[in-house]
Design a protein around this motif. Structure first.
Motif, short mmCIF file in Angstrom:
data_model
loop_
_atom_site.label_atom_id
_atom_site.label_comp_id
_atom_site.label_asym_id
_atom_site.label_seq_id
_atom_site.Cartn_x
_atom_site.Cartn_y
_atom_site.Cartn_z
N VAL A 47 13.51 25.02 -31.76
CA VAL A 47 12.08 24.92 -32.09
C VAL A 47 11.89 24.27 -33.46
O VAL A 47 11.01 23.41 -33.64
N SER A 48 12.73 24.65 -34.44
CA SER A 48 12.60 24.09 -35.80
C SER A 48 12.81 22.58 -35.79
O SER A 48 12.03 21.83 -36.38
N LEU A 49 13.87 22.13 -35.11
CA LEU A 49 14.15 20.69 -35.05
C LEU A 49 13.09 19.96 -34.24
O LEU A 49 12.72 18.82 -34.56
N ALA A 50 12.61 20.59 -33.17
CA ALA A 50 11.57 19.97 -32.34
C ALA A 50 10.29 19.75 -33.15
O ALA A 50 9.62 18.73 -33.01
N LEU A 51 9.97 20.71 -34.02
CA LEU A 51 8.80 20.57 -34.89
C LEU A 51 9.03 19.50 -35.95
O LEU A 51 8.16 18.67 -36.21
N LYS A 52 10.23 19.53 -36.55
CA LYS A 52 10.55 18.59 -37.62
C LYS A 52 10.55 17.14 -37.12
O LYS A 52 10.06 16.23 -37.78
N LEU A 53 11.13 16.94 -35.93
CA LEU A 53 11.22 15.58 -35.36
C LEU A 53 10.00 15.21 -34.52
O LEU A 53 9.97 14.14 -33.92
N LYS A 54 9.04 16.14 -34.45
CA LYS A 54 7.80 15.91 -33.69
C LYS A 54 8.09 15.53 -32.22
O LYS A 54 7.57 14.54 -31.70
N LEU A 55 8.94 16.36 -31.61
CA LEU A 55 9.27 16.15 -30.19
C LEU A 55 8.01 16.28 -29.33
O LEU A 55 7.80 15.49 -28.40
N LEU A 56 7.17 17.29 -29.65
CA LEU A 56 5.89 17.49 -28.96
C LEU A 56 4.77 17.46 -29.99
O LEU A 56 4.99 17.77 -31.17
N SER A 57 3.59 17.10 -29.55
CA SER A 57 2.44 17.13 -30.45
C SER A 57 2.00 18.57 -30.68
O SER A 57 2.35 19.48 -29.90
N LEU A 58 1.24 18.79 -31.74
CA LEU A 58 0.74 20.13 -32.04
C LEU A 58 -0.11 20.67 -30.89
O LEU A 58 -0.04 21.85 -30.53
N ARG A 59 -0.92 19.78 -30.29
CA ARG A 59 -1.76 20.19 -29.15
C ARG A 59 -0.89 20.68 -27.98
O ARG A 59 -1.23 21.66 -27.32
N GLU A 60 0.25 20.01 -27.76
CA GLU A 60 1.15 20.42 -26.68
C GLU A 60 1.83 21.75 -26.99
O GLU A 60 1.97 22.61 -26.11
N TRP A 61 2.22 21.95 -28.24
CA TRP A 61 2.83 23.23 -28.62
C TRP A 61 1.87 24.39 -28.38
O TRP A 61 2.27 25.46 -27.90
N LEU A 62 0.61 24.18 -28.73
CA LEU A 62 -0.37 25.27 -28.64
C LEU A 62 -0.73 25.64 -27.21
O LEU A 62 -1.38 26.67 -26.97
#
Length: 528
Positions: A499-514
């Protein structure tokens, strides 16, 4: 009134989804204590015939009821609906009777084709299930078409609970009284018709309440759309498509039943050892099933919004929603598969008591990634009425599996069958994704795949590096307790890193995470 109806539909859909999820988890988990009690050879005997049960139950539980519910919902009046289900019941009863008699008469040749004539009585035992399938499929389909999901949900839970209970009781009894594996397999597989009887009793109660009659089709209400010829054609094409995709993994397992054992013996492996190897190979099925439950439970929660955007929104909105579902499904499925690979030695010891087949199972669980994508792609394509494309994709995968599986086992052993399963699913995925691109769906842009591969590799390495710490802390514990502690530590580390790397590398957009359940709490904690 319309709002109330929509609320009822959504509540029913949620109830059925929860019941289906519980049933899938039960269906995956019971195999672990079952294998522990009956051993590799006993597990092989059960799993050789399981695909026949799996296909029958997919048709009766999800595939045909879904299609029948569509036909019922399209019908105008109650009388037309009753006449329709009577005709469908008669068609399915005839088909099921042919399947039942075929399995009874040709059980020995089928067992011989699997490389083990001792499986004959087990095939005959499971064949009784097909006599109950028409009633279960039609009654479930009728009530789902009326937006009443409770009967299907309740019968599904009763069916799985009874079946799992019978199987585990038989395994315990067989272990205590030293039954041979074929006697155990015969009684364990009898759980299927026994559970079907209880499920039928549940549905019979609701049928009696609604005074439905399945053997009285009205000749006066026949139209060009409800004649026997048209219904047979639609059942084969539309109902068959839904059912075949729902039983995709079971169909691949059926090919394994006919090729892995024979391939091992053709390789020169003695029959008793070949049965044990096949039993170890079959450990992969509950692991994949659990992985698929995790991956698809998240993605399926997003599919209603996809359908809504197709009906009420614009094509652009539909494309955006579909791309989101694909990306999130792929990310979750990859995390689950790579996590299992990283922890395979510990998971194998924890669940099955030893590390036999670590490499075979590590390859096999890659199926989670592609099977998840196929299910999502299939849902999207069917929502666009692309039935022919989905059938072509499924056929491609099955042909590859049938043509190459035995050859791969002869040359590479059981791991060859794992690789061919992954290859078949990969080709199916590629075929369906190619079709999605024609519909302007391009979910894997902007470096998504390289990022996902990098994150997964870092997670895998980190999990393997942390395991010695767990071993040092639990040095005095039993092997299974050590494996449990290691797996728990590995999962914690794996989730945090992924999850940390996915957030750092912007694997998904914030809208998709939410869109994920409770994602805002996880993101807030990680940001701290």
């Amino acid at each position: 009134m319309q709002r109330k109806t929509m609320k009822t539909v959504m509540q029913g859909a949620l109830l059925l989804s929860v019941a289906s999820l519980i049933a899938k988890i039960l269906s995956a988990i019971y195999r672990v204590p079952f294998q522990n009690m009956v051993g590799n050879t006993g597990f092989y005997v059960y799993q050789q015939i399981y695909p026949i049960y799996g296909i029958g139950m997919t048709f009766a539980l999800s595939g045909l009821p879904m299609f029948i519910s569509k036909l019922v919902a399209e019908s105008d009046s109650g009388e037309v609906k009753r006449s329709l289900i009577s005709r469908i019941f008669i068609i399915l009863a005839g088909f099921s009777l042919v399947v039942f008699l075929g399995l009874q008469v040709f059980a020995l040749p089928i067992a011989g084709a699997m490389g083990d004539p001792g499986l004959t009585p087990i095939i005959r035992s499971v064949s009784w299930l097909f006599l109950f399938s028409p009633f279960l499929a039609v009654s479930r389909g009728y009530f789902q078409g009326q937006y009443e999901m409770r009967p299907t949900a309740l019968s599904q839970l009763v069916e799985q609970a009874i079946r799992v209970g019978v199987i585990l009781c038989v395994a315990y009894w067989a272990m205590k009284h030293h039954w041979n594996v074929y006697q155990m397999g015969k009684w364990a597989m009898s759980s299927a018709p026994i559970a079907a009887i209880f499920a039928s009793a549940v549905m019979l109660y609701y049928v009696w309440q609604h005074q439905l009659k399945f053997l009285k089709p009205s000749a006066q209400l026949v139209t060009s759309d409800t004649s026997y010829g048209v219904l047979v054609k639609r059942l084969l094409i539309e109902g068959g498509t839904i059912s075949l995709f729902a039983s995709m993994m079971v169909l691949l397992q059926l090919v394994d039943s006919f090729t892995v054992m024979r391939g091992l013996m053709m390789q020169g492996t003695p029959p008793l050892i070949a049965k044990s190897i096949k039993g170890v190979y079959d450990r992969g099925q509950p692991l994949v099933q659990l992985g698929l439950v995790v991956a698809t439970s998240f993605s399926s929660s997003l599919l209603p919004s996809l359908t809504e955007s197709l009906v009420h929104g614009t094509h652009r909105q539909f494309v955006r929603q579909a791309n989101t579902v694909i990306r999130m499904s792929l990310a979750i499925a990859t995390a689950a598969a790579v996590g299992l690979i990283a922890l395979m030695p510990e998971v194998n010891v924890l669940l099955f008591g030893n590390q036999q087949g670590n490499a075979v199972l590590s390859v096999y669980v890659l199926s989670i990634i592609f099977a998840t994508l196929i299910m999502i792609d299939n849902s999207i394509l069917q929502s666009l009425n692309q039935f022919a494309v989905t059938i072509a994709g499924l056929t491609l995968g099955l042909v590859v599996k049938v043509l190459l599986n035995q050859w791969a086992v002869i040359h590479f052993g059981a791991i060859g069958a794992s690789w061919i399963t992954v290859l078949a699913l990969l080709l199916m995925t590629g075929f369906l994704m190619r079709q999605l691109r024609k519909e302007q769906l391009r979910a894997l842009k902007h470096g998504f795949l390289p990022k996902l591969v990098l994150i997964s590799l870092v997670m895998l390495i980190a999990v393997r590096l942390i395991i010695p710490v767990g071993n040092w802390l639990t040095a005095a514990w039993s092997p299974r307790m050590t494996a449990l502690a290691d797996a728990a530590l590995g999962i914690l580390v794996g989730v945090v890193i992924f999850v940390s790397l996915a957030l750092k590398l912007k694997l998904l957009s914030l809208r998709e995470w939410l869109l994920l359940p409770h994602a805002e709490h996880l993101l807030r904690w990680l940001n701290k």
